[in-house]
Motif scaffolding. Structure first.
Motif, PDB file in Angstrom:
ATOM      1  N   GLN A 110      37.886  70.446  78.866  1.00 49.55           N
ATOM      2  CA  GLN A 110      38.926  70.906  77.966  1.00 49.55           C
ATOM      3  C   GLN A 110      38.644  70.445  76.538  1.00 49.55           C
ATOM      4  O   GLN A 110      38.285  69.304  76.300  1.00 49.55           O
ATOM      5  CB  GLN A 110      40.282  70.357  78.414  1.00 49.55           C
ATOM      6  N   VAL A 111      38.806  71.364  75.568  1.00 53.56           N
ATOM      7  CA  VAL A 111      38.612  71.029  74.168  1.00 53.56           C
ATOM      8  C   VAL A 111      39.918  70.472  73.607  1.00 53.56           C
ATOM      9  O   VAL A 111      40.936  71.162  73.593  1.00 53.56           O
ATOM     10  CB  VAL A 111      38.177  72.255  73.350  1.00 53.56           C
ATOM     11  N   PRO A 112      39.933  69.237  73.129  1.00 48.34           N
ATOM     12  CA  PRO A 112      41.153  68.662  72.551  1.00 48.34           C
ATOM     13  C   PRO A 112      41.421  69.249  71.170  1.00 48.34           C
ATOM     14  O   PRO A 112      40.490  69.633  70.454  1.00 48.34           O
ATOM     15  CB  PRO A 112      40.836  67.170  72.471  1.00 48.34           C
ATOM     16  N   ASN A 113      42.695  69.330  70.778  1.00 46.11           N
ATOM     17  CA  ASN A 113      43.069  69.784  69.444  1.00 46.11           C
ATOM     18  C   ASN A 113      43.040  68.594  68.483  1.00 46.11           C
ATOM     19  O   ASN A 113      43.905  67.730  68.530  1.00 46.11           O
ATOM     20  CB  ASN A 113      44.459  70.422  69.456  1.00 46.11           C
ATOM     21  N   LEU A 114      42.042  68.562  67.630  1.00 48.09           N
ATOM     22  CA  LEU A 114      41.834  67.437  66.726  1.00 48.09           C
ATOM     23  C   LEU A 114      41.726  67.946  65.293  1.00 48.09           C
ATOM     24  O   LEU A 114      41.140  69.007  65.043  1.00 48.09           O
ATOM     25  CB  LEU A 114      40.546  66.693  67.093  1.00 48.09           C
ATOM     26  N   SER A 115      42.265  67.187  64.356  1.00 48.50           N
ATOM     27  CA  SER A 115      42.169  67.519  62.932  1.00 48.50           C
ATOM     28  C   SER A 115      41.996  66.234  62.140  1.00 48.50           C
ATOM     29  O   SER A 115      42.703  65.251  62.376  1.00 48.50           O
ATOM     30  CB  SER A 115      43.413  68.265  62.451  1.00 48.50           C
ATOM     31  N   SER A 116      41.062  66.248  61.173  1.00 46.50           N
ATOM     32  CA  SER A 116      40.790  65.056  60.375  1.00 46.50           C
ATOM     33  C   SER A 116      41.737  64.918  59.195  1.00 46.50           C
ATOM     34  O   SER A 116      42.033  63.803  58.753  1.00 46.50           O
ATOM     35  CB  SER A 116      39.343  65.082  59.865  1.00 46.50           C
ATOM     36  N   LEU A 117      42.222  66.028  58.646  1.00 51.72           N
ATOM     37  CA  LEU A 117      43.143  66.016  57.503  1.00 51.72           C
ATOM     38  C   LEU A 117      44.025  67.259  57.595  1.00 51.72           C
ATOM     39  O   LEU A 117      43.821  68.248  56.885  1.00 51.72           O
ATOM     40  CB  LEU A 117      42.351  66.002  56.185  1.00 51.72           C
ATOM     41  N   PRO A 118      45.035  67.249  58.474  1.00 52.74           N
ATOM     42  CA  PRO A 118      45.838  68.443  58.756  1.00 52.74           C
ATOM     43  C   PRO A 118      46.534  69.026  57.541  1.00 52.74           C
ATOM     44  O   PRO A 118      46.851  70.230  57.521  1.00 52.74           O
ATOM     45  CB  PRO A 118      46.865  67.938  59.789  1.00 52.74           C
ATOM     46  N   THR A 119      46.790  68.218  56.512  1.00 53.33           N
ATOM     47  CA  THR A 119      47.495  68.701  55.328  1.00 53.33           C
ATOM     48  C   THR A 119      46.596  69.504  54.392  1.00 53.33           C
ATOM     49  O   THR A 119      47.098  70.150  53.465  1.00 53.33           O
ATOM     50  CB  THR A 119      48.097  67.520  54.551  1.00 53.33           C
ATOM     51  N   ALA A 120      45.293  69.468  54.612  1.00 53.97           N
ATOM     52  CA  ALA A 120      44.360  70.180  53.733  1.00 53.97           C
ATOM     53  C   ALA A 120      44.222  71.635  54.168  1.00 53.97           C
ATOM     54  O   ALA A 120      44.059  71.926  55.359  1.00 53.97           O
ATOM     55  CB  ALA A 120      43.002  69.500  53.741  1.00 53.97           C
ATOM     56  N   ALA A 121      44.258  72.549  53.219  1.00 60.11           N
ATOM     57  CA  ALA A 121      44.084  73.969  53.542  1.00 60.11           C
ATOM     58  C   ALA A 121      42.618  74.325  53.822  1.00 60.11           C
ATOM     59  O   ALA A 121      42.334  75.013  54.807  1.00 60.11           O
ATOM     60  CB  ALA A 121      44.637  74.829  52.415  1.00 60.11           C
ATOM     61  N   PRO A 122      41.642  73.891  53.007  1.00 61.23           N
ATOM     62  CA  PRO A 122      40.234  74.181  53.320  1.00 61.23           C
ATOM     63  C   PRO A 122      39.863  73.604  54.685  1.00 61.23           C
ATOM     64  O   PRO A 122      40.224  72.467  55.005  1.00 61.23           O
ATOM     65  CB  PRO A 122      39.473  73.490  52.188  1.00 61.23           C
ATOM     66  N   THR A 153      38.324  70.416  62.119  1.00 58.22           N
ATOM     67  CA  THR A 153      39.260  70.640  63.219  1.00 58.22           C
ATOM     68  C   THR A 153      38.576  71.293  64.411  1.00 58.22           C
ATOM     69  O   THR A 153      37.552  71.973  64.261  1.00 58.22           O
ATOM     70  CB  THR A 153      40.442  71.516  62.757  1.00 58.22           C
ATOM     71  N   THR A 154      39.141  71.066  65.595  1.00 53.85           N
ATOM     72  CA  THR A 154      38.752  71.792  66.810  1.00 53.85           C
ATOM     73  C   THR A 154      39.856  72.749  67.233  1.00 53.85           C
ATOM     74  O   THR A 154      39.792  73.339  68.302  1.00 53.85           O
ATOM     75  CB  THR A 154      38.484  70.803  67.965  1.00 53.85           C
ATOM     76  N   ASP A 155      40.876  72.906  66.400  1.00 53.63           N
ATOM     77  CA  ASP A 155      42.074  73.699  66.693  1.00 53.63           C
ATOM     78  C   ASP A 155      41.954  75.059  66.008  1.00 53.63           C
ATOM     79  O   ASP A 155      41.969  75.151  64.775  1.00 53.63           O
ATOM     80  CB  ASP A 155      43.303  72.944  66.190  1.00 53.63           C
ATOM     81  N   SER A 156      41.857  76.134  66.791  1.00 53.95           N
ATOM     82  CA  SER A 156      41.675  77.471  66.226  1.00 53.95           C
ATOM     83  C   SER A 156      42.862  77.902  65.367  1.00 53.95           C
ATOM     84  O   SER A 156      42.697  78.665  64.411  1.00 53.95           O
ATOM     85  CB  SER A 156      41.444  78.490  67.337  1.00 53.95           C
ATOM     86  N   THR A 157      44.058  77.407  65.685  1.00 50.44           N
ATOM     87  CA  THR A 157      45.225  77.808  64.895  1.00 50.44           C
ATOM     88  C   THR A 157      45.139  77.256  63.474  1.00 50.44           C
ATOM     89  O   THR A 157      45.618  77.885  62.531  1.00 50.44           O
ATOM     90  CB  THR A 157      46.532  77.336  65.563  1.00 50.44           C
ATOM     91  N   LYS A 158      44.544  76.067  63.303  1.00 52.06           N
ATOM     92  CA  LYS A 158      44.347  75.515  61.969  1.00 52.06           C
ATOM     93  C   LYS A 158      43.362  76.382  61.176  1.00 52.06           C
ATOM     94  O   LYS A 158      43.534  76.627  59.976  1.00 52.06           O
ATOM     95  CB  LYS A 158      43.831  74.085  62.044  1.00 52.06           C
TER      96      LYS A 158
END
Length: 526
Positions: free
Chosen positions: A23-35, A88-93
């Protein structure tokens, strides 16, 4: 499609058996950044004008574990930590990001659709194109290695944000299209936009490219000015006054980020009484699974009048430990990135942890010494500690990064003689653990085995044949100066030849791959 040159990530590695994807976890290093840079591990149907002659094709999932995915994400995030961009590994981001400020890097075991022997590919500058053309990292060609996949993900992302390859020259003659950097052990370094698979310290670089022996490519400037994002906001100011961040000397644990070559993070400590102070400054990744680190850390100690007392910047390690005794009063610490014998502080950037407490460790010092007697490596050590030592483990390594026990639980023993079974440099260190579970490592001692640091001796000036003297069986691959695979094969131990009679005159790269070694040689066909 824009007229851009495809940039290839050069692979010097063997194929390996597959592992099951988790399973691929949903990870983000800086969720507030748009780029956003999206690492896509779970497969993707690609329908892009830029790839496969605009015919749709399926990229299967990467055959790696969930734990590997997390480690790859952490490593790539650290490479981009100085910048206001979300890994990120989250496609929605990814789908929520502005279309002209995003890139999808597909990590896949499907590579048959691309006809060249490379480990990854992306278009230079594609991050801002606004057409969602992806880049690729071929995990199978990287032996499904966590370290190598992570390095290639950052490399291909680097192309997407506008960077070319970093190269090495000799008197304006190109001899490494993908710079392998310099050094051995913990402070060994290579540029992310070169070939960084075999080095512990990696980073962005202000160096030469494959297109010119005189023009420097300023990675940091290109990334931070041409892609719609810049550096992260500075987390700690450098000022030494009443506004400086205060640390409790009895116990503190803070995390910080060095974002630019001139960034310094300042902290204030006030000691009510004279006594000892123990501080550890540890870059992200330096102790984790051999993935390596970006930040070679330096700490400066100032007194209450802002006078520099001492600079702590060890030569052979990227982390540092301070054990000192101070009078009562106010002191300041400045944390910064440092250069070393293999690189400058330009790309010595990233995150760190700063911990400390009153007093000093029970283990004050662990010193390892070594010498050679023929091919016998004679090792001896001393430990100074207030508490009893519970275990001593003598460790060895062939690359200065990945250590394994050589002599385990040798309490009371102070020396050991080792007869290496392989040629090349052998790295030694001692791990001491006290009865109260404090751990300290010694310095690293490097001794050469058999007086030869190469398993393979190669004739580099060639007319009809390449002569190789090998101490073990090996596979080989030969690439031209444009990284195209020319030929490959297998040879046995001993003196052998590789036919080069049909080669055109010019530069070639020979890669020799054995069980525990990859050796690269520059070949000139005359």
């Amino acid at each position: 499609m824009k007229n851009q040159i495809k940039k290839l990530c050069f692979s010097a590695l063997l194929f390996s058996s597959l592992q099951a994807i988790c399973q691929v976890p949903n990870l983000s290093s800086l969720p507030t950044a748009a780029p956003t840079i999206y690492l896509d591990f779970d497969g993707q149907t690609v329908n892009s004008i830029g790839w496969n002659n605009a015919e749709p094709f399926l990229c299967g999932a990467a055959n790696i574990s969930t734990a590997q995915i997390t480690e790859i994400f952490n490593s790539v995030s650290e490479d981009f930590r100085p910048f206001a961009v979300n890994i990120t590994t989250d496609s929605t981001k990814f789908l929520a990001a502005p279309v002209d400020k995003r890139i999808r890097i597909i990590v896949t075991d499907s590579s048959a659709w691309y006809p060249y022997a490379v480990a990854g590919i992306a278009y230079t500058g594609s991050f801002t194109w606004g057409n969602d053309i992806p880049g690729f990292v071929f995990s199978g060609k990287l032996n499904n290695s966590t370290k190598h996949i992570a390095e290639c993900c950052s490399h291909e992302s680097g192309h997407a944000v506008g960077l070319s390859h970093q190269s090495k020259y000799n008197s304006c003659t190109l001899f490494e299209r993908y710079s392998t950097g310099y050094g051995t052990g913990e402070t060994s370094w290579a540029p992310i936009m070169g070939n960084s698979y075999g080095r512990n310290m990696t980073g962005w670089n202000n160096g030469l490219t494959e297109s010119s022996c005189s023009l420097l490519q300023d990675n940091l400037s290109i990334i931070s000015t041409q892609n719609g994002f810049t550096y992260r906001t500075d987390d700690y100011a450098e000022v030494l006054d009443n506004t400086t961040t205060v640390l409790d000397p009895n116990s503190f644990n803070v995390n910080g980020i060095i974002t630019t070559p001139t960034d310094k993070d300042a902290f204030k400590i006030t000691l009510a009484q004279a006594g000892g102070l123990h501080i550890e400054a540890t870059p992200f990744g330096i102790l984790a699974n051999g993935l390596g680190a970006n930040l070679d850390i330096m700490v400066q100690l100032y007194n209450s009048t802002n006078t520099l007392i001492r600079t702590y910047d060890p030569i052979n390690t990227m982390r540092l430990v301070i054990d000192t005794t101070l009078a009562s009063g106010t002191y300041y610490l400045k944390v910064a990135g440092a250069g070393n014998g293999n690189t400058s502080n330009y790309g010595s950037l990233g995150s760190y942890t700063l911990t400390g407490n009153r007093g000093v460790l029970a283990i004050h010092s662990v010193v390892l010494k070594g010498s050679k007697n023929g091919n016998l490596h004679k090792l001896g050590w001393s430990i100074i500690a207030d508490e009893a030592i519970a275990t001593q483990v003598l460790e060895s390594s062939t690359n200065g990064i990945d250590f394994s026990p050589l002599l385990t639980d040798v309490t009371g023993v102070k020396n050991y003689n080792n007869q290496p079974s392989k040629k090349g440099n052998i790295y030694y260190r001692l791990k001491a653990t006290s009865v109260i579970a404090e751990i300290m490592y010694s310095n690293i001692v490097v001794l050469n085995a058999n007086g030869d640091d190469k398993l393979f001796n190669v004739s580099t000036l060639v007319q009809q044949s390449i002569y190789v003297t090998a101490s073990e069986n090996y596979n080989y691959k030969i690439y031209d100066a444009n990284a195209r695979l020319i030929t490959s094969g297998r040879q046995k131990q001993g003196i052998g030849t590789i036919d080069a009679s049909n080669f055109s005159k010019g530069l070639y790269i020979l890669q020799i791959i054995s069980n525990d070694n990859i050796q690269t040689e520059r070949i000139i066909k005359q």
